[in-house]
Design an enzyme around this catalytic site. Structure first.
Site, PDB file in Angstrom:
ATOM      1  N   GLU A 245       0.270 -15.569 -14.798  1.00  0.00           N
ATOM      2  CA  GLU A 245      -0.227 -15.796 -13.431  1.00  0.00           C
ATOM      3  C   GLU A 245       0.738 -16.776 -12.766  1.00  0.00           C
ATOM      4  OE1 GLU A 245      -2.865 -15.048 -11.086  1.00  0.00           O
ATOM      5  OE2 GLU A 245      -1.527 -16.419 -10.002  1.00  0.00           O
TER       6      GLU A 245
ATOM      7  N   GLN B 112     -15.918 -17.407  -6.818  1.00  0.00           N
ATOM      8  CA  GLN B 112     -14.869 -16.914  -7.725  1.00  0.00           C
ATOM      9  C   GLN B 112     -14.118 -18.085  -8.379  1.00  0.00           C
ATOM     10  OE1 GLN B 112     -12.797 -13.790  -5.685  1.00  0.00           O
ATOM     11  NE2 GLN B 112     -11.200 -13.620  -7.193  1.00  0.00           N
TER      12      GLN B 112
ATOM     13  N   TYR C 105     -23.513 -12.248  11.059  1.00  0.00           N
ATOM     14  CA  TYR C 105     -22.461 -12.142  12.072  1.00  0.00           C
ATOM     15  C   TYR C 105     -22.981 -12.671  13.396  1.00  0.00           C
ATOM     16  CZ  TYR C 105     -19.964  -9.070   8.858  1.00  0.00           C
ATOM     17  OH  TYR C 105     -19.307  -8.561   7.769  1.00  0.00           O
TER      18      TYR C 105
ATOM     19  N   ASP D  88      -7.375  -5.138  -7.081  1.00  0.00           N
ATOM     20  CA  ASP D  88      -6.789  -4.947  -5.757  1.00  0.00           C
ATOM     21  C   ASP D  88      -5.429  -4.257  -5.817  1.00  0.00           C
ATOM     22  OD1 ASP D  88      -9.014  -6.200  -4.718  1.00  0.00           O
ATOM     23  OD2 ASP D  88      -7.898  -7.682  -3.542  1.00  0.00           O
TER      24      ASP D  88
HETATM   25  C1  LIG Z   1     -13.034 -13.352   2.514  1.00  0.00           C
HETATM   26  C2  LIG Z   1     -13.174 -12.480   1.297  1.00  0.00           C
HETATM   27  C3  LIG Z   1     -14.434 -12.271   0.782  1.00  0.00           C
HETATM   28  C4  LIG Z   1     -14.570 -11.454  -0.311  1.00  0.00           C
HETATM   29  N1  LIG Z   1     -15.829 -11.249  -0.790  1.00  0.00           N
HETATM   30  C5  LIG Z   1     -15.992 -10.451  -1.855  1.00  0.00           C
HETATM   31  C6  LIG Z   1     -17.297 -10.262  -2.440  1.00  0.00           C
HETATM   32  O1  LIG Z   1     -18.307 -10.802  -1.984  1.00  0.00           O
HETATM   33  N2  LIG Z   1     -17.404  -9.475  -3.543  1.00  0.00           N
HETATM   34  C7  LIG Z   1     -16.299  -8.865  -4.078  1.00  0.00           C
HETATM   35  O2  LIG Z   1     -16.455  -8.159  -5.085  1.00  0.00           O
HETATM   36  N3  LIG Z   1     -15.058  -9.031  -3.567  1.00  0.00           N
HETATM   37  C8  LIG Z   1     -14.864  -9.811  -2.463  1.00  0.00           C
HETATM   38  N4  LIG Z   1     -13.607 -10.021  -1.973  1.00  0.00           N
HETATM   39  C9  LIG Z   1     -12.448  -9.382  -2.606  1.00  0.00           C
HETATM   40  C10 LIG Z   1     -11.996 -10.112  -3.851  1.00  0.00           C
HETATM   41  O3  LIG Z   1     -11.674 -11.462  -3.614  1.00  0.00           O
HETATM   42  C11 LIG Z   1     -10.770  -9.381  -4.415  1.00  0.00           C
HETATM   43  O4  LIG Z   1     -11.084  -8.008  -4.463  1.00  0.00           O
HETATM   44  C12 LIG Z   1     -10.446  -9.847  -5.834  1.00  0.00           C
HETATM   45  O5  LIG Z   1     -10.078 -11.203  -5.877  1.00  0.00           O
HETATM   46  C13 LIG Z   1      -9.296  -9.024  -6.388  1.00  0.00           C
HETATM   47  O6  LIG Z   1      -9.003  -9.476  -7.670  1.00  0.00           O
HETATM   48  P1  LIG Z   1      -7.617  -9.103  -8.340  1.00  0.00           P
HETATM   49  O7  LIG Z   1      -7.565  -9.886  -9.611  1.00  0.00           O
HETATM   50  O8  LIG Z   1      -7.436  -7.645  -8.399  1.00  0.00           O
HETATM   51  O9  LIG Z   1      -6.502  -9.633  -7.327  1.00  0.00           O
HETATM   52  P2  LIG Z   1      -6.207 -11.123  -6.887  1.00  0.00           P
HETATM   53  O10 LIG Z   1      -7.433 -11.934  -6.844  1.00  0.00           O
HETATM   54  O11 LIG Z   1      -5.369 -11.015  -5.667  1.00  0.00           O
HETATM   55  O12 LIG Z   1      -5.346 -11.686  -8.081  1.00  0.00           O
HETATM   56  C14 LIG Z   1      -4.032 -11.235  -8.337  1.00  0.00           C
HETATM   57  C15 LIG Z   1      -3.285 -12.389  -8.956  1.00  0.00           C
HETATM   58  O13 LIG Z   1      -2.014 -11.929  -9.368  1.00  0.00           O
HETATM   59  C16 LIG Z   1      -1.092 -12.979  -9.175  1.00  0.00           C
HETATM   60  N5  LIG Z   1       0.242 -12.396  -9.074  1.00  0.00           N
HETATM   61  C17 LIG Z   1       0.730 -11.570  -8.112  1.00  0.00           C
HETATM   62  N6  LIG Z   1       1.991 -11.190  -8.382  1.00  0.00           N
HETATM   63  C18 LIG Z   1       2.325 -11.796  -9.560  1.00  0.00           C
HETATM   64  C19 LIG Z   1       3.513 -11.799 -10.361  1.00  0.00           C
HETATM   65  N7  LIG Z   1       4.601 -11.095 -10.029  1.00  0.00           N
HETATM   66  N8  LIG Z   1       3.505 -12.521 -11.489  1.00  0.00           N
HETATM   67  C20 LIG Z   1       2.405 -13.253 -11.866  1.00  0.00           C
HETATM   68  N9  LIG Z   1       1.262 -13.288 -11.137  1.00  0.00           N
HETATM   69  C21 LIG Z   1       1.230 -12.564 -10.004  1.00  0.00           C
HETATM   70  C22 LIG Z   1      -1.541 -13.643  -7.897  1.00  0.00           C
HETATM   71  O14 LIG Z   1      -1.089 -14.992  -7.823  1.00  0.00           O
HETATM   72  C23 LIG Z   1      -3.054 -13.549  -7.998  1.00  0.00           C
HETATM   73  O15 LIG Z   1      -3.674 -14.704  -8.518  1.00  0.00           O
HETATM   74  C24 LIG Z   1     -13.430 -10.828  -0.891  1.00  0.00           C
HETATM   75  C25 LIG Z   1     -12.174 -11.069  -0.368  1.00  0.00           C
HETATM   76  C26 LIG Z   1     -12.038 -11.871   0.721  1.00  0.00           C
HETATM   77  C27 LIG Z   1     -10.668 -12.100   1.282  1.00  0.00           C
END
Ligand SMILES: Cc1cc2nc3c(=O)[nH]c(=O)nc-3n(C[C@H](O)[C@H](O)[C@H](O)COP(=O)(O)OP(=O)(O)OC[C@H]3O[C@@H](n4cnc5c(N)ncnc54)[C@H](O)[C@@H]3O)c2cc1C
Length: 522
Positions: free
Chosen positions: A14, A96, A200, A283
């Site tokens: 990370e 989170q 909202y 994501d």
């Molecule tokens: C305002 C808001 C509200 C939300 N509310 C909800 C909710 O209520 N419920 C819900 O389910 N979801 C919600 N979400 C969505 C949720 O936060 C994301 O879907 C989730 O965090 C995605 O997780 P992830 O691990 O796939 O990606 P991320 O959380 O984006 O994590 C990816 C990680 O990879 C790391 N990374 C990237 N490239 C590299 C690299 N080359 N080398 C090493 N590390 C790297 C990044 O630093 C990051 O920490 C919300 C999002 C937002 C913006």
């Protein structure tokens, strides 16, 4: 965490120096809690629940003119999210930032290596493995590591996805918002104790106030319009203060701005979730607007779907078809999920059509009632990924129904039976099925357990109703996968005995290899 709990010791890199500092996704669905329960960590996660969180979910999604006018709120959505006949778990609210820390500790306890401040620069894959180039973010020092597989869980701007050349389809960015984290001592008073997921306010623009994020700090997110020349830089503290006071309907609301984070609501789904030894999850694989709270949950469900399959492959008892099923099962779901988030987004932003409203599927179906149709599922029925109503009936490809059981005085759910092995459930007189399962587990070297259910069986169902709930015919059985999804149900017929039937369905459910199994054992 799921991989390490399956006995695999992954390396996670990370680039940030630690876990999330912001609460981001605060709503953990009942199915997500089931996955933590299966991994044996639900109590640790449940301990983080913000007090009385269920009442906030029950409050639903609201629209008001201003927060001060909360008494006249319109309920936009009142989602059903859990229920005692559907799941042994309930939704829960928790930032989170808090649950990420706990998951990291739990993963480390079972052997995962986690390196913060370490960036994936690039990777190469060949038929035997993946070579990754890593860089220490602080020192710039580089080194390579060799792994059997790589999972790109690197977020919406995934470098792994880009390097694979995997394209995404969807509407792209549909709105821009700015999360404002702030402190306010008087906002709670203004809300008059009303509990909700999100509210909202429409006065002076669209500002969503989240209750699940808690109130220290509060989180509100105004939408801004780049097409009208607006950008996050326009939102200095003075403007944020004005936006929040207008939304609150209180010109002297006390507000202390803590942080501002711009983000985009987008709909994009990767066309492939697997390219040989590299997988996309979370994501990186699918983004959708936060409406519905599906983002983090779906990512966790991806991880769970993939972890047991990778573990099976690494332990030597699965065919490659098991890994292929990750794309076949999760990609259609990511697509359906993104479409449902878009429908909710249109409803909340006030431009939904009648068609949108008709297409909206209840949250509980999206989170628990979906079905997989991959080559692993015997007799998978045609139909949408999201069923029109939540009916968990033991249909192959769906999550096995939740039924309370008694095992030597211990109360457990059927859902608690599934984690590291396939499970065959049969009626209390199903000795032939259990004997066949034992022989097949031995011969094919697949983890497979069998239980007779009923009074006098290995497990007793409290209501005497499990066979009807699972749709198991007299003399029949049901095979459930380690992730609690039904792989097959049926009986032996036409002169075909239990062992022959079961050998076929187990071979199919394990991705083909078991038909010629010679793995190292269970
Ligand atoms: C305002 C808001 C509200 C939300 N509310 C909800 C909710 O209520 N419920 C819900 O389910 N979801 C919600 N979400 C969505 C949720 O936060 C994301 O879907 C989730 O965090 C995605 O997780 P992830 O691990 O796939 O990606 P991320 O959380 O984006 O994590 C990816 C990680 O990879 C790391 N990374 C990237 N490239 C590299 C690299 N080359 N080398 C090493 N590390 C790297 C990044 O630093 C990051 O920490 C919300 C999002 C937002 C913006």
């Amino acid at each position: 965490m799921f991989l390490s709990r399956h006995g695999i010791q992954p390396l996670l890199v990370e680039k940030r120096t630690g876990t999330s500092l912001l609460p981001r996704a605060p709503g953990l669905q009942a199915r997500t809690m089931e996955l933590f329960r299966a991994a044996g960590v639900a109590p640790q996660v449940r301990a983080l629940e913000m007090g009385d969180s269920h009442a906030y979910f029950e409050g639903g999604i609201l629209r008001v003119d201003t927060f001060a006018d909360i008494a006249n709120a319109v309920v936009l959505e009142a989602p059903s999210l859990d229920g005692p006949t559907i799941s042994p778990e309930r939704v829960m609210g928790c930032g989170q930032d808090r649950y990420e820390r706990v998951l990291v500790d739990l993963a480390r306890q079972t052997g995962a290596q986690i390196r913060f401040g370490c960036r994936l620069v690039s990777f190469d894959q060949d038929p035997d493995g993946v070579t990754a180039l890593l860089e220490d973010v602080e020192s710039g020092e580089r080194r390579t590591v060799r792994a059997a597989y790589l999972v790109g869980a690197d977020g919406a701007r995934s470098r792994v996805r880009e390097q694979l050349g995997v394209t995404r389809t969807g509407r792209g960015t549909v709105f821009h918002a700015l999360s404002i984290y702030f402190r306010s001592t008087r906002l709670e008073q203004l809300l008059d104790g009303r509990k909700f997921i999100l509210c909202y306010a429409t006065a002076g623009g669209m500002v969503g106030l989240s209750r699940l994020h808690g109130r220290d700090p509060w989180l509100a997110a105004p939408v801004y319009r780049p097409d009208l020349g607006e950008s996050p830089e326009d939102f200095d503290d003075e403007r944020c203060l004005a936006v929040l006071r207008t939304a609150a309907g209180s010109a002297d609301l006390d507000v202390e701005i803590m942080a501002k984070v711009p983000w985009e609501g987008a709909q994009l789904v990767a066309e492939r979730f697997r390219v040989d030894r590299v997988f996309l999850a979370g994501d990186a694989a699918h983004v959708h607007p936060p409406a519905g709270g599906f983002g983090a949950n779906t990512g966790i469900h991806d991880a769970h779907n993939l972890a047991w399959k990778l573990a099976a492959q690494l332990k030597g008892w699965a065919g490659d078809g098991l890994l292929d099923s990750y794309h076949a099962e999760r990609q259609p779901l990511g697509t359906a999920m993104a479409a449902q988030a878009m429908v909710r987004n249109r409803i909340r932003h006030g431009y939904a059509s009648d068609k949108d409203r008709a297409e909206m599927v209840d949250d509980i179906i999206i989170t628990l009632g979906y079905r997989y149709r991959s080559d692993l599922i015997a007799q998978a029925e045609e139909g949408d990924v999201l069923t029109p109503r939540l009916e968990l009936t033991g249909e192959p490809g769906t999550r096995a129904p939740h039924v309370w059981l008694d095992r030597d005085g211990e109360r457990l759910s059927t859902v608690d039976l599934f984690w590291s092995s396939y499970v065959l459930l049969t009626r209390e007189d199903g000795h032939a099925w259990c004997d066949a399962a034992a022989r097949i587990a031995d011969r094919l070297r697949v983890p497979l357990r069998a239980y007779r259910v009923g009074p006098g069986g290995d497990l007793v169902d409290a209501d005497g109703d499990w066979a009807r709930r699972f749709g198991v015919p007299p003399g029949g059985a049901v095979l459930v996968r380690p992730d609690a999804f039904v792989a097959w149900r049926g009986g032996s017929s036409g002169g075909v005995d239990e062992e022959t039937v079961l050998a076929g369905v187990v071979a199919q459910a394990t991705g083909g290899r078991s038909a010629v199994a010679s793995g190292p054992g269970r």
